[in-house]
Write an enzyme that holds these catalytic residues in place. Sequence first.
Site, short mmCIF file in Angstrom:
data_model
loop_
_atom_site.label_atom_id
_atom_site.label_comp_id
_atom_site.label_asym_id
_atom_site.label_seq_id
_atom_site.Cartn_x
_atom_site.Cartn_y
_atom_site.Cartn_z
N LYS A 158 0.84 -1.26 -0.14
CA LYS A 158 0.00 0.03 -0.14
C LYS A 158 0.88 1.31 -0.22
O LYS A 158 1.36 1.56 1.04
CB LYS A 158 -0.88 0.03 1.27
CG LYS A 158 -1.84 1.10 0.99
CD LYS A 158 -2.53 1.96 2.38
CE LYS A 158 -1.65 3.02 2.50
NZ LYS A 158 -1.61 4.24 1.65
N GLY A 216 3.39 4.27 13.25
CA GLY A 216 3.99 3.19 13.47
C GLY A 216 3.58 2.70 15.07
O GLY A 216 3.49 1.54 15.30
N GLU A 233 10.06 1.32 10.27
CA GLU A 233 11.25 2.33 9.93
C GLU A 233 10.69 3.82 10.03
O GLU A 233 9.69 4.22 9.14
CB GLU A 233 11.63 2.41 8.46
CG GLU A 233 11.99 0.87 8.17
CD GLU A 233 13.57 0.79 8.58
OE1 GLU A 233 14.19 1.84 9.01
OE2 GLU A 233 13.94 -0.52 8.74
N CYS A 267 13.76 10.98 6.51
CA CYS A 267 13.63 10.58 7.79
C CYS A 267 15.10 10.55 8.39
O CYS A 267 15.52 10.58 9.71
CB CYS A 267 13.30 9.37 8.15
SG CYS A 267 13.78 8.17 6.84
N GLU A 360 10.82 16.32 15.01
CA GLU A 360 11.09 16.28 13.73
C GLU A 360 10.29 17.24 12.79
O GLU A 360 9.11 17.17 12.78
CB GLU A 360 10.80 14.73 13.27
CG GLU A 360 10.99 14.50 11.64
CD GLU A 360 10.67 12.93 11.47
OE1 GLU A 360 9.65 12.67 11.63
OE2 GLU A 360 11.62 12.24 10.84
P1 NDP Z 1 2.31 8.44 7.59
O1 NDP Z 1 2.77 7.65 8.72
O2 NDP Z 1 1.32 9.29 7.79
O3 NDP Z 1 2.19 7.50 6.53
C1 NDP Z 1 2.62 6.44 5.94
C2 NDP Z 1 1.78 5.46 5.49
O4 NDP Z 1 1.20 4.94 6.39
C3 NDP Z 1 1.18 6.17 4.13
O5 NDP Z 1 1.01 4.94 3.27
C4 NDP Z 1 -0.14 5.96 4.86
O6 NDP Z 1 -1.37 5.91 4.23
C5 NDP Z 1 -0.34 5.08 5.97
N1 NDP Z 1 -1.08 5.39 6.96
C6 NDP Z 1 -1.58 6.11 7.44
N2 NDP Z 1 -2.27 5.79 8.68
C7 NDP Z 1 -2.51 4.45 8.78
C8 NDP Z 1 -3.04 3.63 9.38
N3 NDP Z 1 -3.84 4.10 10.51
N4 NDP Z 1 -3.02 2.28 9.40
C9 NDP Z 1 -2.01 1.90 8.50
N5 NDP Z 1 -1.36 2.64 7.38
C10 NDP Z 1 -1.54 3.98 7.57
O7 NDP Z 1 3.91 9.10 7.11
P2 NDP Z 1 3.95 10.12 6.08
O8 NDP Z 1 3.69 9.45 4.64
O9 NDP Z 1 3.31 11.25 6.07
O10 NDP Z 1 5.57 10.34 5.93
C11 NDP Z 1 6.29 11.16 6.81
C12 NDP Z 1 6.71 10.24 8.06
O11 NDP Z 1 7.47 9.30 7.74
C13 NDP Z 1 7.89 11.18 8.91
O12 NDP Z 1 7.67 11.29 10.00
C14 NDP Z 1 9.28 10.52 8.25
O13 NDP Z 1 10.22 10.56 9.41
C15 NDP Z 1 8.64 9.14 8.22
N6 NDP Z 1 9.66 8.30 7.52
C16 NDP Z 1 10.50 7.31 7.98
C17 NDP Z 1 11.43 6.60 7.11
C18 NDP Z 1 12.19 5.76 7.75
O14 NDP Z 1 12.93 4.94 7.08
N7 NDP Z 1 12.61 5.67 9.11
C19 NDP Z 1 11.35 6.93 5.70
C20 NDP Z 1 10.37 7.60 5.26
C21 NDP Z 1 9.68 8.42 6.04
P3 NDP Z 1 -2.05 7.41 3.37
O15 NDP Z 1 -1.18 8.41 3.53
O16 NDP Z 1 -2.11 6.95 1.98
O17 NDP Z 1 -3.34 7.39 4.02
#
Ligand code: NDP
Length: 457
Positions: A158, A216, A233, A267, A360
């Site tokens: 997804k 997460g 992650e 990140c 962050e």
């Molecule tokens: P989000 O956590 O909002 O979203 C990440 C993914 O999770 C998206 O596909 C989103 O879907 C999905 N998602 C959202 N809510 C849920 C839920 N309740 N259950 C399951 N899946 C869900 O992060 P962002 O996309 O806004 O990315 C930014 C964040 O990610 C930053 O905090 C960054 O630090 C972190 N990040 C960490 C990385 C790492 O490797 N450590 C790498 C990249 C980013 P949708 O948005 O489509 O609704």
Amino acid sequence: MDPVADSIEVIDPSTEQVITRLPAAGVEHADRAVARAKAAFATWRNVTAGDRATILRRVGVAVEEQAVSLAQLESRNVGKPISDALGEVGMVAATFAYYAGSPERLTGKTIPVPGGVNVTFKEPMGVVGLITPWNFPLAIASWGVAPALAAGNTVVLKPAQLTPLTAIELERIALEAGLPEGVFQVLAGPGSLVGERLVEHPDVAKIGFTGSTEVGKRISIRASETIKRVTLELGGKSANIVFADADLEQAAAAAPGAVFGNAGQDCCARSRILVERSAMDDFLGLFSANVAAMKVGDPMDKATEMGPLITAEHRSKVASFMDDDTTVVARGTAPDGPGFWFAPTVVTPNSPGARAVTEEIFGPIACVLPFDGEEEAISIANDTVYGLSGSIWTENGARALRVARALEAGTLSVNSNWSVRVATPYGGFKQSGIGRALGPDALDYYTELKNVYIATG
Ligand code: NDP
């Protein structure tokens, strides 16, 4: 059926124009995809290791052949500079090539014990649900897809709704490369529906999630209901530590990329720059000049170093960090609208608790802080709930290793701002995550260890 509520509008953040509209998947789509993935697992797990390797190798080659179009799509959808997007697509090809080498090497151990011998096997888990973010859509997808498939699992991915396009292309490429139907499926839909369903679904054995620490945590809790395996992650607040004995020109030349790469939406962004007090003025002078010279603009221009932010809402969130608790000490330039532009900005905190120091930002704001001596540098760097990344700049090799060992972070670099490579483990300490992507160790997170005792009499 409301066509708007059931579709995803994909935007180019550099122009604010709609690139395309896609149908949005929901809970029933997730259920159907998991059922297909479960059926496909029964055959994929028995495909010989050599044949799995051949297909993964073909996926890598096809990604390489289509690198320019994939990079253009990624650049347009995320707003990242085309040169960065090309580098990331190159890494995707390399990730498939790397894990194509692993099916035939997924061996266990032979352990003699009294009365017999134990044999261990690394078994595939079953259906893996991957949930990925919008900042490095194709690269992060490949870090999960390649090892999961190599180990004999099937995958439902997804992608983030904001940037689903290259993941959809990867599904097409994989099918064309000979991956059987159902082994790898992409479902673009909301996290609150498709993501949640994958996390709670009893037939999903494992969730690989990359995204915010907040989501997460929620996934961890929901996944525990079915004792699902989870790799996380998450976010970071990494330190870029510059000692006075460092090559300051080199450190100042690398610092913009370390914090403003992907417009700071990374990140691993080294968003806290800790500088030994005696070198502060020299470093800040060099760094500020480099920030002012950054080329911010059209992502398709090969000379561009920084593009826009992902959405208007995200830009507002980033801007909120420039509050009364910070002083701007340097600023680059950015185009006026349309597009979600934000100039690269360097601030110093007015108080130790400033949000720019503790939270962050996920945008192009660097926070510069002074320190006195090694001990204080380590203490400031570790004073965060996160533990993902970081850099140490010094000409003293023993100090570099000493500090690296003392830092509570999973992915560090010395005299470099880059530590993410296909062949080496990547992941975080503390609230930056659980588990590791990339390198040989990632396979442990997509396999179950089985032990068989054979009595020899
Ligand atoms: P989000 O956590 O909002 O979203 C990440 C993914 O999770 C998206 O596909 C989103 O879907 C999905 N998602 C959202 N809510 C849920 C839920 N309740 N259950 C399951 N899946 C869900 O992060 P962002 O996309 O806004 O990315 C930014 C964040 O990610 C930053 O905090 C960054 O630090 C972190 N990040 C960490 C990385 C790492 O490797 N450590 C790498 C990249 C980013 P949708 O948005 O489509 O609704």
